[in-house]
Design a protein around this motif. Structure first.
Motif, PDB file in Angstrom:
ATOM      1  N   VAL A 113       0.841  -1.198   0.000  1.00 42.28           N
ATOM      2  CA  VAL A 113       0.000   0.000   0.000  1.00 42.28           C
ATOM      3  C   VAL A 113       0.876   1.247   0.000  1.00 42.28           C
ATOM      4  N   TYR A 138      -8.187  -5.534  -5.039  1.00 36.82           N
ATOM      5  CA  TYR A 138      -7.078  -4.604  -4.838  1.00 36.82           C
ATOM      6  C   TYR A 138      -5.872  -5.188  -5.576  1.00 36.82           C
ATOM      7  N   MET A 197      -9.543   2.409  -5.054  1.00 37.56           N
ATOM      8  CA  MET A 197      -9.331   1.093  -4.461  1.00 37.56           C
ATOM      9  C   MET A 197      -8.467   1.226  -3.216  1.00 37.56           C
ATOM     10  N   GLN A 198      -8.908   0.588  -2.119  1.00 38.15           N
ATOM     11  CA  GLN A 198      -8.107   0.505  -0.911  1.00 38.15           C
ATOM     12  C   GLN A 198      -7.983  -0.957  -0.500  1.00 38.15           C
ATOM     13  N   ALA A 199      -6.965  -1.227   0.297  1.00 39.32           N
ATOM     14  CA  ALA A 199      -6.650  -2.611   0.653  1.00 39.32           C
ATOM     15  C   ALA A 199      -7.493  -3.066   1.838  1.00 39.32           C
ATOM     16  N   ALA A 235     -11.229  -6.750  -0.208  1.00 41.92           N
ATOM     17  CA  ALA A 235     -10.609  -6.424  -1.494  1.00 41.92           C
ATOM     18  C   ALA A 235      -9.307  -7.177  -1.696  1.00 41.92           C
TER      19      ALA A 235
END
Length: 519
Positions: free
Chosen positions: A195, A320, A308-310, A314
Motif C-alpha cells: 500500500v 485490490y 481502491m483501498q486494501a 478487497a
C-alpha cells in the motif's frame, strides 16, 4: 561462512542433534532378517527412516525394520522437529500465533525459548507428563536467507514473501528438494498487500496508479504535482534484499515504473519504514498493509474515477491489485506427523480466524450478497465500454442478481494465461471444498470478465475461455468430488463490469478475472 553460521545456530540450540547435518551410521534390518540396509540416517519422522545408502536416498517404513547403530532414534521418546527460516513479517507474529493455536487444538502446552532476537523455538509438550512431542525452531532473517538455509539443509521450510526464483528452483532440484515451483511444494499461508503510505498530516488522500509509477521512477518529484504542498517527495521502500522489497520492485516495474528514483530510502523491515514515513510529512512509502503503524494509506485511483483501498475483502478477492501472498515452501520429503498435522491445521477455519486476528488477511471463503457489494452494478453502467449494450448489462444483472459472489477469485500473471500464486492456492482450496461436499446441492457459476482493451465481442470470448479453463483446473484437482451433487456452469460478460481503470497494467489485471457466483 555458512558452516560458521550453522555452528553458531547449533550452539544456540544444542538439542538439534537429530537434524540432517548430524547424520550418523545406522543399520536397518527387516523383522524376518532377510533384508539389511546400511547408511547414514538423514532423518526420522516418527514413522519413516530416511537413509543415505550406496543405492541413493531411501525412505523406509519404521514399523517393518529394526534399527541398530549410533544414529538410531529413541522410539519411545521421539520428538518431532522442524526448522522454519525466512521472513520476519511471518515469523514474528503470524507463525507463533498459529503454533500456539495448534498446540491448544492438540491439547499440548507450548513453551517459547528465545535464543536471540532472530532465533527462538517452541516446545510442544504433553501436559500430563511434561514429555515433549514436538519442537518448532524459527530463524528470522529474510526470504533470500530462508531459501539459502533450505538449500543448505539448515531448514525444513521457508517463510517467504515472494515466489521462489528460477535459480533457487534449479538449485533446489539439484539438491534433491524436488521442484519448488510445483504447487505441491508451496502453499499460501495468508495474504497481505502493498500500500502507498503517507504521514497523517499529509493532505493528499489519493494517487492514481500511473502517478505512483511516475513517483517511483522519479518522473514526479514534488507533492504539488499530486495536489499537495510544494515540497519534494521522499520515497521510502523495503530493502531489495527482503522479500517485500523484491515483491515491491517486481510489482512496480509491472505497473509502469521504468526504474527507481535516486535517493530512495530503504528499510530492512516494515516497522522501520512505517515509522520513518509517519514522522516525515513529505514522505511516500510502499509498505505492507499489516505494518502500517501510524501512517495513512492512499487510495489507488484512475482517470475513470475508481478508487481502491486494501480492505480485507478487497485483498481476499484480489480486487485490490497489489496483493502480497505469504508463502510456506516445503521440500519434497516426508515431514514428521505432528508437522503434517500442523500444516493441515493452517487450512482450517480456526486457523483462518487466528490469521485474521494477527492482522493479516485469511483465505476462508465468504459469500457476498448483491446488496453488500457496493456500487458494482452502478459502476458497470457508468464505466462499461461503448460496445457494451444495454442488453448486455440487463442480461448480466438478470443472471447474477439471484446469486452471491464467493470471495474466491482467480486472476492471471501479467502477460500470461497462467494463474497467479494466490489463484493457484484458490484452485486447491475450492477443489478440497468440492471433495468434502461443502457445496453439495449448490449452483456454482464460473464467471469470466476482461479488461476493456480490444473489441467487446472478442473480450467476451476470451473471458469465457478463461472461465472454462479455471473450471477445468478446479475439477481436475477435485479428484474425489461427487460432481453430480451440485450444478456447475460457466458464463462470461467480458468488459461489462470493470473493477478498476484500464489506464495501467494493475487496473487491467484487476479487470481480467474469473469470479465464482453461487446459490
Amino acid at each position: 561462512m555458512r558452516q560458521i553460521r550453522a555452528a553458531i545456530f547449533a550452539a544456540l540450540f544444542p538439542f538439534m542433534a537429530c537434524l540432517p547435518a548430524m547424520a550418523q551410521d545406522v543399520t536397518l534390518t527387516s523383522r524376518d532378517g532377510d533384508v539389511t540396509i546400511t547408511g547414514d540416517l538423514l532423518g526420522f519422522d516418527g514413522e519413516f527412516y530416511r537413509v543415505d545408502t550406496i543405492y541413493g536416498e531411501l525412505t523406509v517404513d519404521g514399523s517393518g525394520v529394526l534399527c541398530e547403530g549410533p544414529g538410531c532414534p529413541n522410539l519411545n521418546a521421539y520428538v518431532a522437529e522442524v526448522t522454519l527460516s525466512g521472513a520476519p513479517t511471518i515469523g514474528h507474529i503470524l507463525m507463533p500465533a498459529l503454533i500456539e493455536a495448534f498446540a491448544l487444538r492438540q491439547g499440548l502446552e507450548a513453551a517459547r525459548d528465545n535464543a536471540s532476537d532472530v532465533s527462538f523455538a517452541y516446545t510442544l509438550s504433553d501436559p500430563t507428563n511434561g514429555e515433549a512431542r514436538g519442537r518448532f525452531y524459527l530463524r528470522l532473517t529474510n526470504t533470500d536467507e530462508g531459501f539459502a538455509d533450505l538449500l543448505a539443509g539448515e531448514a525444513d521450510m521457508v517463510m517467504s514473501l515472494r515466489e521462489v526464483t528460477r535459480s533457487e528452483a534449479i538449485r533446489g532440484r539439484e539438491a534433491g528438494l524436488g521442484d519448488l515451483r510445483d504447487t505441491r511444494r508451496s502453499r499460501v499461508l495468508a495474504l497481505d498487500a502493498l500500500v502507498p503510505l503517507v504521514s497523517a498530516g499529509n493532505p493528499v488522500t489519493t494517487i492514481t496508479t500511473p502517478q505512483l509509477a511516475q513517483v517511483l521512477a522519479g518522473e514526479i518529484t514534488d507533492w504539488v504535482q499530486l495536489g499537495g504542498a510544494d515540497a519534494p517527495i521522499a520515497v521510502h521502500l523495503h530493502d531489495s534484499t527482503t522479500g517485500l522489497g523484491q515483491s515491491t520492485e517486481r510489482r512496480m516495474l509491472q505497473g509502469g515504473a521504468t526504474a527507481f528514483v535516486d535517493g530512495t530510502i530503504r528499510h530492512l523491515d516494515g516497522a522501520a519504514l512505517s515509522q520513518a514515513v509517519s514522522q516525515d510529512p513529505f514522505a511516500l512509502g510502499i509498505g505492507s498493509r499489516s505494518e502500517k503503524g501510524l501512517t495513512f494509506e492512499l487510495a489507488l485511483t484512475g482517470e475513470c474515477g475508481f478508487a481502491m483501498q486494501a480492505t480485507r475483502r478487497a485483498v481476499k478477492t484480489e480486487d485490490y491489485p497489489l496483493t502480497a501472498p505469504m508463502f510456506l515452501y516445503l521440500p519434497a520429503r516426508r515431514l514428521p506427523k505432528l508437522v503434517r498435522e500442523f500444516l493441515a491445521f493452517t487450512r482450517e477455519p480456526a486457523a483462518q480466524l487466528v490469521i485474521r486476528r494477527a492482522g493479516f488477511v485469511d483465505q476462508l471463503p465468504e459469500e457476498i450478497a448483491i446488496n453488500d457489494q457496493g456500487d458494482r452494478f452502478a459502476n458497470a453502467v457508468l464505466r462499461a465500454g461503448q460496445e457494451v449494450t444495454l442488453g448486455d448489462l440487463q442480461r448480466m444483472t438478470q443472471i447474477l442478481s439471484p446469486l452471491k459472489r464467493l470471495t474466491t477469485t482467480f486472476r492471471f500473471e501479467p502477460g500470461s494465461a497462467r494463474l497467479d500464486a494466490q489463484s493457484r492456492s484458490n484452485v486447491d482450496g475450492l477443489a478440497r471444498a468440492l471433495e468434502s461436499g461443502f457445496y453439495d446441492g449448490r449452483q456454482l457459476v464460473f464467471v469470466g470478465f476482461s479488461d476493456g482493451e480490444g473489441p467487446a465481442g472478442a473480450n467476451r470470448k476470451i473471458a469465457l475461455r478463461r472461465a472454462k479453463a479455471v473450471r477445468d483446473a478446479v475439477l481436475h484437482s477435485a479428484e474425489t468430488a461427487q460432481l453430480d451433487r451440485l450444478k456447475i456452469e460457466t458464463e462470461a460478460f467480458g468488459e461489462a463490469m470493470p473493477m478498476a481503470c484500464d489506464d495501467s497494467e494493475w487496473g487491467r489485471r484487476a479487470n481480467r478475472r474469473v469470479e465464482i457466483w453461487m446459490r
